[in-house]
Design an enzyme around this catalytic site. Structure first.
Site, PDB file in Angstrom:
ATOM      1  N   SER A   1       0.706  -1.097   0.220  1.00 16.79           N
ATOM      2  CA  SER A   1      -0.043   0.051  -0.034  1.00 16.79           C
ATOM      3  C   SER A   1       0.684   1.126   0.118  1.00 16.79           C
ATOM      4  O   SER A   1       2.119   1.411   0.632  1.00 16.79           O
ATOM      5  CB  SER A   1      -0.916  -0.004   1.323  1.00 16.79           C
ATOM      6  OG  SER A   1      -1.415   1.303   1.383  1.00 16.79           O
TER       7      SER A   1
ATOM      8  N   TYR B   1      -1.931  -1.663  10.884  1.00 15.66           N
ATOM      9  CA  TYR B   1      -2.013  -2.255   9.669  1.00 15.66           C
ATOM     10  C   TYR B   1      -0.937  -2.037   8.491  1.00 15.66           C
ATOM     11  O   TYR B   1      -0.395  -2.908   7.618  1.00 15.66           O
ATOM     12  CB  TYR B   1      -3.287  -1.782   8.886  1.00 15.66           C
ATOM     13  CG  TYR B   1      -3.633  -1.963   7.393  1.00 15.66           C
ATOM     14  CD1 TYR B   1      -3.759  -2.962   6.646  1.00 15.66           C
ATOM     15  CD2 TYR B   1      -3.317  -0.841   6.641  1.00 15.66           C
ATOM     16  CE1 TYR B   1      -4.042  -3.174   5.285  1.00 15.66           C
ATOM     17  CE2 TYR B   1      -3.246  -0.877   5.048  1.00 15.66           C
ATOM     18  CZ  TYR B   1      -3.758  -2.140   4.622  1.00 15.66           C
ATOM     19  OH  TYR B   1      -3.673  -2.067   3.285  1.00 15.66           O
TER      20      TYR B   1
ATOM     21  N   LYS C   1       2.248  -3.963   6.236  1.00 16.97           N
ATOM     22  CA  LYS C   1       2.798  -3.859   4.892  1.00 16.97           C
ATOM     23  C   LYS C   1       4.158  -3.799   4.719  1.00 16.97           C
ATOM     24  O   LYS C   1       4.857  -4.549   3.975  1.00 16.97           O
ATOM     25  CB  LYS C   1       1.779  -2.955   4.154  1.00 16.97           C
ATOM     26  CG  LYS C   1       0.481  -3.129   4.160  1.00 16.97           C
ATOM     27  CD  LYS C   1      -0.066  -4.153   3.434  1.00 16.97           C
ATOM     28  CE  LYS C   1      -1.495  -4.654   3.339  1.00 16.97           C
ATOM     29  NZ  LYS C   1      -1.569  -5.817   2.588  1.00 16.97           N
TER      30      LYS C   1
HETATM   31  P1  NAD Z   1     -11.007  -7.420   0.736  1.00 16.53           P
HETATM   32  O1  NAD Z   1     -11.255  -7.385   2.182  1.00 16.53           O
HETATM   33  O2  NAD Z   1     -12.139  -7.085  -0.077  1.00 16.53           O
HETATM   34  O3  NAD Z   1     -10.543  -8.908   0.283  1.00 16.53           O
HETATM   35  C1  NAD Z   1      -9.490  -9.435   1.270  1.00 16.53           C
HETATM   36  C2  NAD Z   1     -10.148 -10.771   1.060  1.00 16.53           C
HETATM   37  O4  NAD Z   1      -9.425 -11.617   1.833  1.00 16.53           O
HETATM   38  C3  NAD Z   1     -11.580 -11.042   1.580  1.00 16.53           C
HETATM   39  O5  NAD Z   1     -12.054 -11.825   0.559  1.00 16.53           O
HETATM   40  C4  NAD Z   1     -11.296 -11.934   2.656  1.00 16.53           C
HETATM   41  O6  NAD Z   1     -12.483 -12.779   3.211  1.00 16.53           O
HETATM   42  C5  NAD Z   1      -9.726 -12.561   2.319  1.00 16.53           C
HETATM   43  N1  NAD Z   1      -9.039 -13.078   3.703  1.00 16.53           N
HETATM   44  C6  NAD Z   1      -8.951 -12.181   4.787  1.00 16.53           C
HETATM   45  N2  NAD Z   1      -8.171 -12.935   5.718  1.00 16.53           N
HETATM   46  C7  NAD Z   1      -8.091 -14.206   5.226  1.00 16.53           C
HETATM   47  C8  NAD Z   1      -7.589 -15.300   5.543  1.00 16.53           C
HETATM   48  N3  NAD Z   1      -6.953 -15.404   6.878  1.00 16.53           N
HETATM   49  N4  NAD Z   1      -7.428 -16.451   4.747  1.00 16.53           N
HETATM   50  C9  NAD Z   1      -8.085 -16.388   3.716  1.00 16.53           C
HETATM   51  N5  NAD Z   1      -8.782 -15.365   3.381  1.00 16.53           N
HETATM   52  C10 NAD Z   1      -8.758 -14.190   4.113  1.00 16.53           C
HETATM   53  O7  NAD Z   1      -9.676  -6.171   0.717  1.00 16.53           O
HETATM   54  P2  NAD Z   1      -9.347  -5.663  -0.740  1.00 16.53           P
HETATM   55  O8  NAD Z   1      -9.606  -4.170  -0.563  1.00 16.53           O
HETATM   56  O9  NAD Z   1      -9.422  -6.411  -1.919  1.00 16.53           O
HETATM   57  O10 NAD Z   1      -7.649  -5.491  -0.368  1.00 16.53           O
HETATM   58  C11 NAD Z   1      -6.976  -6.730  -1.057  1.00 16.53           C
HETATM   59  C12 NAD Z   1      -5.453  -6.533  -0.420  1.00 16.53           C
HETATM   60  O11 NAD Z   1      -5.017  -5.285  -0.953  1.00 16.53           O
HETATM   61  C13 NAD Z   1      -5.339  -6.504   1.159  1.00 16.53           C
HETATM   62  O12 NAD Z   1      -4.147  -6.996   1.350  1.00 16.53           O
HETATM   63  C14 NAD Z   1      -5.173  -5.173   1.047  1.00 16.53           C
HETATM   64  O13 NAD Z   1      -4.125  -4.863   2.673  1.00 16.53           O
HETATM   65  C15 NAD Z   1      -4.545  -4.535   0.006  1.00 16.53           C
HETATM   66  N6  NAD Z   1      -4.896  -2.944  -0.016  1.00 16.53           N
HETATM   67  C16 NAD Z   1      -5.916  -2.560  -0.477  1.00 16.53           C
HETATM   68  C17 NAD Z   1      -6.179  -1.203  -0.638  1.00 16.53           C
HETATM   69  C18 NAD Z   1      -7.528  -0.753  -0.700  1.00 16.53           C
HETATM   70  O14 NAD Z   1      -7.622   0.479  -0.649  1.00 16.53           O
HETATM   71  N7  NAD Z   1      -8.579  -1.506  -0.823  1.00 16.53           N
HETATM   72  C19 NAD Z   1      -5.330  -0.314  -0.544  1.00 16.53           C
HETATM   73  C20 NAD Z   1      -3.659  -0.912  -0.350  1.00 16.53           C
HETATM   74  C21 NAD Z   1      -3.605  -2.180  -0.128  1.00 16.53           C
HETATM   75  C1  UD1 Z   2      -6.932   5.219   3.491  1.00 14.28           C
HETATM   76  C2  UD1 Z   2      -5.877   4.958   4.552  1.00 14.28           C
HETATM   77  C3  UD1 Z   2      -4.665   4.156   3.706  1.00 14.28           C
HETATM   78  C4  UD1 Z   2      -5.252   3.391   2.986  1.00 14.28           C
HETATM   79  C5  UD1 Z   2      -6.110   3.777   1.740  1.00 14.28           C
HETATM   80  C6  UD1 Z   2      -6.653   2.559   0.802  1.00 14.28           C
HETATM   81  C7  UD1 Z   2      -6.308   6.345   6.515  1.00 14.28           C
HETATM   82  C8  UD1 Z   2      -5.759   7.415   7.482  1.00 14.28           C
HETATM   83  N1  UD1 Z   2      -5.465   5.867   5.432  1.00 14.28           N
HETATM   84  O1  UD1 Z   2      -6.251   6.236   2.714  1.00 14.28           O
HETATM   85  O2  UD1 Z   2      -3.878   3.916   4.925  1.00 14.28           O
HETATM   86  O3  UD1 Z   2      -3.728   2.523   2.097  1.00 14.28           O
HETATM   87  O4  UD1 Z   2      -7.136   4.263   2.625  1.00 14.28           O
HETATM   88  O5  UD1 Z   2      -7.446   1.935   1.504  1.00 14.28           O
HETATM   89  O6  UD1 Z   2      -7.310   5.728   6.755  1.00 14.28           O
HETATM   90  N2  UD1 Z   2     -12.450  11.625   3.071  1.00 14.28           N
HETATM   91  C9  UD1 Z   2     -13.431  12.507   3.312  1.00 14.28           C
HETATM   92  N3  UD1 Z   2     -14.602  12.013   4.114  1.00 14.28           N
HETATM   93  C10 UD1 Z   2     -14.778  10.617   4.363  1.00 14.28           C
HETATM   94  C11 UD1 Z   2     -13.527   9.656   3.851  1.00 14.28           C
HETATM   95  C12 UD1 Z   2     -12.626  10.345   3.568  1.00 14.28           C
HETATM   96  O7  UD1 Z   2     -13.275  13.570   3.492  1.00 14.28           O
HETATM   97  O8  UD1 Z   2     -16.021  10.251   4.844  1.00 14.28           O
HETATM   98  C13 UD1 Z   2     -11.080  12.064   2.628  1.00 14.28           C
HETATM   99  C14 UD1 Z   2      -9.920  11.896   3.380  1.00 14.28           C
HETATM  100  O9  UD1 Z   2      -9.715  12.767   4.410  1.00 14.28           O
HETATM  101  C15 UD1 Z   2      -9.018  11.798   2.446  1.00 14.28           C
HETATM  102  C16 UD1 Z   2      -9.758  11.213   0.930  1.00 14.28           C
HETATM  103  O10 UD1 Z   2     -11.102  11.680   1.377  1.00 14.28           O
HETATM  104  O11 UD1 Z   2      -8.354  13.004   1.956  1.00 14.28           O
HETATM  105  C17 UD1 Z   2      -9.381   9.862   0.841  1.00 14.28           C
HETATM  106  O12 UD1 Z   2      -9.904   9.170   2.089  1.00 14.28           O
HETATM  107  P1  UD1 Z   2      -9.803   7.559   1.936  1.00 14.28           P
HETATM  108  O13 UD1 Z   2     -10.746   7.035   0.774  1.00 14.28           O
HETATM  109  O14 UD1 Z   2     -10.056   7.302   3.457  1.00 14.28           O
HETATM  110  O15 UD1 Z   2      -8.324   7.135   1.746  1.00 14.28           O
HETATM  111  P2  UD1 Z   2      -6.874   7.575   2.404  1.00 14.28           P
HETATM  112  O16 UD1 Z   2      -7.170   8.433   3.512  1.00 14.28           O
HETATM  113  O17 UD1 Z   2      -6.059   8.058   1.061  1.00 14.28           O
END
Ligand code: NAD
Ligand code: UD1
Length: 331
Positions: free
Chosen positions: A124, A148, A152
């Site tokens: 991330s 969290y 990472k």
């Molecule tokens: P998500 O929660 O939708 O998907 C994660 C999946 O993993 C889910 O289906 C959950 O059931 C499964 N899971 C969790 N723990 C498990 C376990 N112990 N065994 C088997 N399955 C398990 O999340 P996502 O948004 O798709 O994110 C996927 C990956 O990307 C994660 O590692 C997350 O940290 C990373 N990531 C996500 C974002 C984001 O904004 N969504 C940003 C940066 C990194």
């Molecule tokens: C968040 C996480 C980050 C993670 C990323 C993707 C935090 C502090 N950071 O990032 O670690 O990698 O999600 O999953 O939670 N905002 C509003 N109102 C809302 C929600 C968000 O104004 O109800 C604003 C936030 O202040 C920010 C932007 O929208 O400026 C994006 O927010 P968000 O979607 O939560 O993502 P990040 O903060 O970038």
């Protein structure tokens, strides 16, 4: 290739399964469904018209993981499975460290045992902390403000060390910026539990009338309009970034940003959503959210040069596709 996708029923994993299958790969999904639904697997099959092998297992369970590796001839893995809620990670640090780290170690051991040498990991942009933008891959990382983010950074180090002594491994540490949107068909998308923490799912719930109004966290940041700036990336572009990583990875451990390189403020995203979907999103300005940074966007040239990948979809696509999915989705 036969690709094991852990967390393949989740938000990013399900879209990546579609992108992989559409590029001719076969996917095997391992997911315990703790944050996803079995129906998503059927939807992946429906979109691609292909079979998906599914194992409902916990990826920290070494015996269950071993069974998958012995049952299937796996060419590479993409490790999405894990816990990802920042606030929850502060309340339940042990759970986060345990699940995110142990799953990675269990999978790495299985890869060594079965000679699987291609590993793609979901990292991330949070690991950059409050660096100066654009964030580039060789920047010194800053300590994260929550468990969290620490998981990472730690997993990146663990895979880097394993990769160093297994020089025939190809490891991609993919640092995602802000994934939003949904598959263009509207069948799969983001389904957060409870009230969303992230901006786009909050906007779609407000647009749908399930939440009253958006709270914009701060209007006094040093940005174009005072609201926070982020690099939003369409989840299908992100998914295609994984396919590019698998197809173009060379030996060694490589870090790639997956972002667009474009910063968009909260107000700009709200306006784009309203225009793209012809719907109003009521909002109010409230205090800054603790832990937020002002600006975050990616340097994108490394992924472009080495993987031949760039994001193709724009903010309008992201807003339109997020809304199409939300409209069709029943809680
Ligand atoms: P998500 O929660 O939708 O998907 C994660 C999946 O993993 C889910 O289906 C959950 O059931 C499964 N899971 C969790 N723990 C498990 C376990 N112990 N065994 C088997 N399955 C398990 O999340 P996502 O948004 O798709 O994110 C996927 C990956 O990307 C994660 O590692 C997350 O940290 C990373 N990531 C996500 C974002 C984001 O904004 N969504 C940003 C940066 C990194
Ligand atoms: C968040 C996480 C980050 C993670 C990323 C993707 C935090 C502090 N950071 O990032 O670690 O990698 O999600 O999953 O939670 N905002 C509003 N109102 C809302 C929600 C968000 O104004 O109800 C604003 C936030 O202040 C920010 C932007 O929208 O400026 C994006 O927010 P968000 O979607 O939560 O993502 P990040 O903060 O970038």
């Amino acid at each position: 290739m036969n690709i094991l996708v852990t967390g393949g029923a989740g938000y990013i994993g399900s879209h990546t399964c579609v992108a992989l299958i559409q590029k001719g790969h076969t996917v095997i999904v391992a997911d315990n469904l703790c944050n996803s639904k079995i129906e998503t697997i059927d939807k992946i099959k429906q979109i691609t018209n292909k079979e998906v092998t599914f194992y409902q297992i916990d990826v920290t369970d070494a015996v269950a993981v071993d069974t998958i590796f012995s049952d299937n001839s796996i060419d590479g893995i993409i490790h999405f499975a894990g816990l990802k809620a920042i606030g929850e990670s502060v309340q339940k640090p042990l759970e986060y460290y345990y699940i995110n780290l142990v799953s990675t170690m269990v999978l790495s051991k299985a890869c060594l045992k079965y000679g699987v040498k291609k590993i793609v990991f979901s990292s991330s942009a949070t690991v950059y902390g409050n660096n100066t933008v654009p964030f580039v891959e060789n920047m010194k990382l800053m300590p994260c403000t929550n468990p969290y983010g620490e998981t990472k950074a730690m997993i990146e180090r663990i895979l880097t060390d394993i990769g160093k002594v297994n020089s025939d491994w190809s490891v991609a540490l993919l640092r995602y910026f802000n994934p939003v949107g949904a598959h263009e068909c509207g069948l799969i998308g983001e389904e957060p539990n409870g009230i969303p923490n992230n901006l786009m799912p909050y906007i779609t719930k407000v647009a749908k009338g399930e939440l009253n109004k958006l709270r914009i966290f701060g209007k006094d940041y040093p940005t174009v309009d005072g609201t926070g700036v982020r690099d939003y990336i369409h989840v299908m572009d992100l998914a295609e970034g994984h396919v590019a990583a698998l197809n173009n990875l060379t030996e060694g451990v490589h870090i790639y940003n997956l972002g667009t390189g474009q910063g968009t403020s909260v107000l700009q995203l709200v306006n784009a959503f309203e225009e793209a979907n012809d719907i109003e999103v009521p909002y109010e300005i409230v205090e800054r959210r603790p832990g937020d940074i002002a600006v975050c966007y990616a340097g994108t040239s490394k992924a472009k040069t080495e993987l031949g990948w760039t994001a193709k979809r724009d903010i309008v696509d992201m807003c339109r596709d997020a809304w199409r999915f939300e409209k069709g989705y029943e809680d």
